[in-house]
Enzyme design. Structure first.
Site, PDB file in Angstrom:
ATOM      1  N   ALA A  37       0.812  -1.219   0.000  1.00 31.65           N
ATOM      2  CA  ALA A  37       0.000   0.000   0.000  1.00 31.65           C
ATOM      3  C   ALA A  37       0.847   1.272   0.000  1.00 31.65           C
ATOM      4  O   ALA A  37       0.308   2.366  -0.187  1.00 31.65           O
ATOM      5  CB  ALA A  37      -0.929   0.009   1.207  1.00 31.65           C
ATOM      6  N   ASP A  38       2.159   1.141   0.179  1.00 28.59           N
ATOM      7  CA  ASP A  38       3.020   2.314   0.300  1.00 28.59           C
ATOM      8  C   ASP A  38       3.038   3.121  -0.992  1.00 28.59           C
ATOM      9  O   ASP A  38       3.329   2.590  -2.075  1.00 28.59           O
ATOM     10  CB  ASP A  38       4.445   1.865   0.646  1.00 28.59           C
ATOM     11  CG  ASP A  38       5.377   3.041   0.865  1.00 28.59           C
ATOM     12  OD1 ASP A  38       5.348   3.622   1.962  1.00 28.59           O
ATOM     13  OD2 ASP A  38       6.114   3.384  -0.075  1.00 28.59           O
ATOM     14  N   ILE A  39       2.739   4.413  -0.887  1.00 24.84           N
ATOM     15  CA  ILE A  39       2.657   5.262  -2.072  1.00 24.84           C
ATOM     16  C   ILE A  39       4.015   5.397  -2.749  1.00 24.84           C
ATOM     17  O   ILE A  39       4.120   5.397  -3.983  1.00 24.84           O
ATOM     18  CB  ILE A  39       2.114   6.665  -1.700  1.00 24.84           C
ATOM     19  CG1 ILE A  39       0.674   6.550  -1.186  1.00 24.84           C
ATOM     20  CG2 ILE A  39       2.175   7.605  -2.899  1.00 24.84           C
ATOM     21  CD1 ILE A  39      -0.311   6.017  -2.201  1.00 24.84           C
TER      22      ILE A  39
END
Length: 296
Positions: free
Chosen positions: A248-250
């Protein structure tokens, strides 16, 4: 005085690794010429360390008078912090064979290693402070916490190095003390309440070493102020787990979009599918992509 000469296993680039320290860890590492200064606690005793790379080894000095057992403890701690026992040769070979798109990114950073925080408490507190903040303001708040709760060690007449506070020191603070330093109320509560849980024996971070990745997540998520991202950072930068994929890390998604030529930023499921080819080195693939993004 204690002097240690710590040789790494496999390819190790201290210049690449320390570059990230001076770029992103300004609250922990201080540059003085060719020396890096870092404070840690050894059995609750604060030490000032002088670090430099010479003769293909990490050279460490401290003026503290340490017994033989403490010296061994310090050596183990530093080898773990600087990932000196992590041989990345299998990772490089795996990426070369399984991901020709990522391989040039990895090859350009040969020898880049994770540097872990000195202990899990420091890592957890820094991560909670950094939630939803840019790196610069997070560093400012970390420094303010250290100043109000911690102590300092002197390197020379001009240089005083802070020591990250203990749970006991932070637990004595009031929420209002941190609010006065621009912490919002909820974050002040998270930091102080978790510190108090540790002091009262309700939370033992040392137990996490024995848990699987999923076990750490299960143990930590019920804590107020701890979400999935926070636990993933703890697994990466506190425990040094090699096969974690923060899908999920941008930042990771942005890096993948650029490196792999996606028209739009990929979602979590696409990242997880791509990450299958990085097993069992997903943490390092992620780390190298983060570094590529920071250099872009």
């Amino acid at each position: 005085m204690v002097h240690l000469k710590l040789k790494p296993k496999g390819s190790y680039s201290f210049s690449e690794t320390s570059r990230r320290l001076t770029q992103f860890e300004k609250t922990a590492y201080y540059q003085k010429g060719d020396i890096l200064l870092r404070t840690i606690r050894l059995v609750e005793r604060p030490l000032l360390l002088r670090l430099r790379w010479m003769e293909e080894a990490l050279q460490v000095e401290t003026d503290a008078d340490l017994g033989a057992e403490e010296v061994q403890m310090l050596e183990r701690r530093l080898r773990r912090m600087f990932s000196l026992d992590v041989d990345l040769t299998p990772f490089y070979e795996w990426i070369k064979q399984n991901d020709p798109v990522l391989y040039p990114v990895v090859q350009q950073r040969t020898g880049l290693h994770f540097v872990l925080d000195a202990d899990l408490y420091e890592c957890l507190m820094k991560t909670i402070i950094g939630q939803q903040l840019n790196l610069s303001f997070a560093a400012t708040l970390i420094n303010r916490l250290v100043e109000i709760a911690g102590e300092t060690l002197r390197f020379d007449e001009q240089t005083v190095i802070p020591v990250f506070p203990t749970p006991e020191q932070v637990a004595r603070l009031r929420y209002e003390d941190l609010q006065a330093l621009q912490f919002n109320r909820r974050k002040a509560e998270y930091i102080i309440d978790i510190s108090r849980r540790i002091v009262e024996g309700q939370l033992d971070l040392s137990r996490l070493e024995r848990f699987s990745d999923d076990g750490v997540i299960e143990e930590m998520l019920p804590l107020r102020g701890v979400g999935r991202w926070t636990v993933e950072c703890l697994l990466l930068f506190g425990l040094g787990r090699p096969n974690l994929l923060p899908a999920a890390d941008i930042g990771l998604r942005n890096a993948v979009q650029s490196v792999y030529g996606y028209d739009i930023r990929p979602g979590e499921e696409e990242i997880r599918q791509l990450g299958e080819r990085w097993q069992p080195w997903r943490s390092y693939a992620t780390f190298y992509l983060w570094d590529w993004l920071s250099q872009g």
